[in-house]
Design a protein around this motif. Structure first.
Motif, mmCIF file in Angstrom:
data_model
loop_
_atom_site.group_PDB
_atom_site.id
_atom_site.type_symbol
_atom_site.label_atom_id
_atom_site.label_comp_id
_atom_site.label_asym_id
_atom_site.label_seq_id
_atom_site.Cartn_x
_atom_site.Cartn_y
_atom_site.Cartn_z
ATOM 1 N N VAL A 15 0.836 -1.210 0.000
ATOM 2 C CA VAL A 15 0.000 0.000 0.000
ATOM 3 C C VAL A 15 0.868 1.256 0.000
ATOM 4 C CG1 VAL A 15 -1.560 1.371 1.439
ATOM 5 C CG2 VAL A 15 -2.062 -1.042 1.008
ATOM 6 N N THR A 28 -3.682 -3.883 -1.670
ATOM 7 C CA THR A 28 -3.894 -4.626 -0.422
ATOM 8 C C THR A 28 -3.762 -6.125 -0.639
ATOM 9 O OG1 THR A 28 -6.300 -4.837 -0.709
ATOM 10 C CG2 THR A 28 -5.486 -2.850 0.434
ATOM 11 N N GLN A 58 -5.613 5.689 1.676
ATOM 12 C CA GLN A 58 -4.885 4.744 2.507
ATOM 13 C C GLN A 58 -5.723 4.229 3.675
ATOM 14 O OE1 GLN A 58 -0.858 5.800 3.616
ATOM 15 N NE2 GLN A 58 -0.615 7.042 1.768
ATOM 16 N N ASN A 59 -6.840 4.900 3.971
ATOM 17 C CA ASN A 59 -7.768 4.420 4.998
ATOM 18 C C ASN A 59 -8.717 3.429 4.333
ATOM 19 O OD1 ASN A 59 -9.702 4.001 6.975
ATOM 20 N ND2 ASN A 59 -9.787 6.144 7.592
ATOM 21 N N VAL A 60 -8.277 2.189 4.242
ATOM 22 C CA VAL A 60 -9.012 1.181 3.489
ATOM 23 C C VAL A 60 -10.358 0.874 4.140
ATOM 24 C CG1 VAL A 60 -8.921 -1.189 2.610
ATOM 25 C CG2 VAL A 60 -6.869 0.242 2.558
ATOM 26 N N ASP A 61 -10.418 0.912 5.462
ATOM 27 C CA ASP A 61 -11.708 0.723 6.147
ATOM 28 C C ASP A 61 -12.721 1.757 5.683
ATOM 29 O OD1 ASP A 61 -10.670 -1.372 7.572
ATOM 30 O OD2 ASP A 61 -11.090 -0.539 9.546
ATOM 31 N N LEU A 83 -12.779 3.349 2.817
ATOM 32 C CA LEU A 83 -13.174 3.023 1.445
ATOM 33 C C LEU A 83 -14.296 1.983 1.461
ATOM 34 C CD1 LEU A 83 -10.769 2.360 -1.532
ATOM 35 C CD2 LEU A 83 -12.722 0.866 -1.127
ATOM 36 N N PHE A 94 -3.998 0.361 7.262
ATOM 37 C CA PHE A 94 -4.165 -1.039 6.909
ATOM 38 C C PHE A 94 -2.957 -1.864 7.343
ATOM 39 C CE2 PHE A 94 -4.601 -4.620 3.886
ATOM 40 C CZ PHE A 94 -5.932 -4.904 4.071
ATOM 41 N N ILE A 137 -11.649 -6.479 -0.574
ATOM 42 C CA ILE A 137 -11.638 -5.022 -0.547
ATOM 43 C C ILE A 137 -12.230 -4.486 -1.848
ATOM 44 C CG2 ILE A 137 -10.183 -2.955 -0.411
ATOM 45 C CD1 ILE A 137 -10.337 -4.554 2.191
ATOM 46 N N ALA A 179 -6.951 5.823 -5.381
ATOM 47 C CA ALA A 179 -7.727 4.921 -4.520
ATOM 48 C C ALA A 179 -7.837 3.537 -5.135
ATOM 49 C CB ALA A 179 -9.115 5.508 -4.269
ATOM 50 N N GLN A 193 -12.725 -2.804 -5.205
ATOM 51 C CA GLN A 193 -11.701 -2.369 -6.149
ATOM 52 C C GLN A 193 -12.228 -2.576 -7.563
ATOM 53 O OE1 GLN A 193 -8.349 -5.508 -6.172
ATOM 54 N NE2 GLN A 193 -9.437 -5.866 -4.235
ATOM 55 N N ALA A 236 -6.393 0.136 -3.294
ATOM 56 C CA ALA A 236 -7.295 -0.982 -3.006
ATOM 57 C C ALA A 236 -6.745 -2.280 -3.598
ATOM 58 C CB ALA A 236 -8.682 -0.690 -3.560
#
Length: 344
Positions: free
Chosen positions: A22, A184, A152-155, A157, A65, A189, A177, A191, A181
């Motif tokens: 990431v 990861t 970078q805040n995958v949660d 997203l 992440f 996730i 983004a 994507q 995604a």
């Protein structure tokens, strides 16, 4: 990780595989210095040896992440470093696992305390709360819904994607983004390739790709790419991952009529220079600004649950503005100053 370039290159680097992917992907878009090659990789509950130290990573729930707490053992003693963590994100199982299977016989717990001293007694929003709020906000937006969050805040997203689906809209990722995604390595996730996800490549990112001659980045998302004319045909059908630098081109295409913006980062950033400039631009275009954010850090109650589960001989505050308040919530607290040497 932004401080890593300041460290002597001979210092070994340990990181999670997904976190490395990431961050390395992000450097193309952010211009941050590249990470050096890792010495070895962190994996949940898989110990590694560094000189006299045995270090066991423990996967945690956090807005960054692939984050870990670290148990450090040497000379028959154990220290647990909590790192930044929470119990209200998209990976609550990681926090529950830490409570069910905590390290035992811990001498010192270095415990983060970001939320100590902040609005005591007030519950923080969870990622599910963010999803609920955004779903309602997106549904009542007449035009395009602009989502401002860190890729970078995958949660986050994931929360935005779920909210968009509930509101009957497609989620548009920018190239940054979409790249994060995919980096990861997790097929769960959202994507490119997911139903309900498209990719828009804003002008600054088109220039970046062209300058670097990394055209494969765009070729990889070609099947899911969306263009301004498609957006203009039905702006109310989309939630767009948005940043201020995209504003001029969207305004030029007439895409902002009836738009609403949702800020999903720490609200304090809105008072910084960039945040004030964003708010002025939104006002100029009559775009309402909504705020929906869940902290990347644990509530006081969850910190107390962790401290009780670990039952360390000493609790030492870290990452907090209020170390003097720790003894109101935890037993056996010892406050240590930055730069102070002390024995575990």
């Amino acid at each position: 990780y932004g401080l890593i370039p300041r460290i002597d290159p001979s210092v070994p680097l340990f990181i999670g595989v997904a976190a490395e992917a990431v961050l390395k992907e992000s450097t193309f878009f952010t211009g941050a210095p590249s990470l050096p090659d890792a010495t070895a990789y962190l994996s949940d509950r898989v110990p590694l040896q560094l000189g006299p130290f045995r270090i066991t990573p423990l996967l945690v729930d956090h807005s960054a992440f692939d984050s870990y707490a670290l148990m450090v053992e040497a000379a028959g003693r154990r220290l647990l470093y909590s790192g930044d963590l929470r119990g209200h994100g998209r990976k609550p199982g990681a926090f529950s696992s830490l409570l069910r299977r905590p390290p035992n016989e811990v001498k010192v717990l270095l415990l983060e305390g970001t939320t100590i001293g902040r609005n005591p007694g007030t519950a923080l929003a969870t990622e599910v709360d963010v999803e609920e709020h955004c779903a309602a906000s997106f549904a009542k937006t007449d035009g395009i819904a602009l989502a401002l969050y860190s890729p970078q805040n995958v949660d986050r997203l994931v929360s935005v994607f779920k909210a968009a689906r509930r509101a009957g809209r497609e989620l548009i990722l920018d190239l940054y983004a979409a790249s994060v995604a995919a980096a990861t390595g997790r097929t769960t996730i959202p994507q490119p390739g997911f139903e309900g996800i498209r990719v828009y490549v804003p002008q600054p990112q088109r220039v970046l790709v062209k300058t670097a001659e990394e055209f494969e980045r765009v070729n990889r998302i070609r099947r899911w790419r969306i263009f301004e004319e498609q957006l203009a045909s039905n702006p109310a059908g989309y939630v767009m991952t948005f940043r201020h630098s995209m504003g001029r081109e969207l305004a030029g295409q007439g895409l902002l009529t009836g738009a609403r913006a949702t800020w999903m980062m720490w609200p304090g950033y809105l008072d910084a220079d960039g945040g004030r400039a964003l708010r002025r631009w939104l006002d100029e275009h009559a775009i309402e600004l909504d705020v929906a954010h869940a902290s990347g850090h644990a509530t006081v109650d969850d910190l107390k649950r962790l401290a009780e589960a670990v039952n360390a001989e000493r609790v030492v505050p870290i990452h907090t503005d209020a170390p003097e308040e720790f003894d109101q919530h935890f037993q056996r607290v010892e406050v240590r100053r930055d730069g102070e040497w002390w024995a575990v």
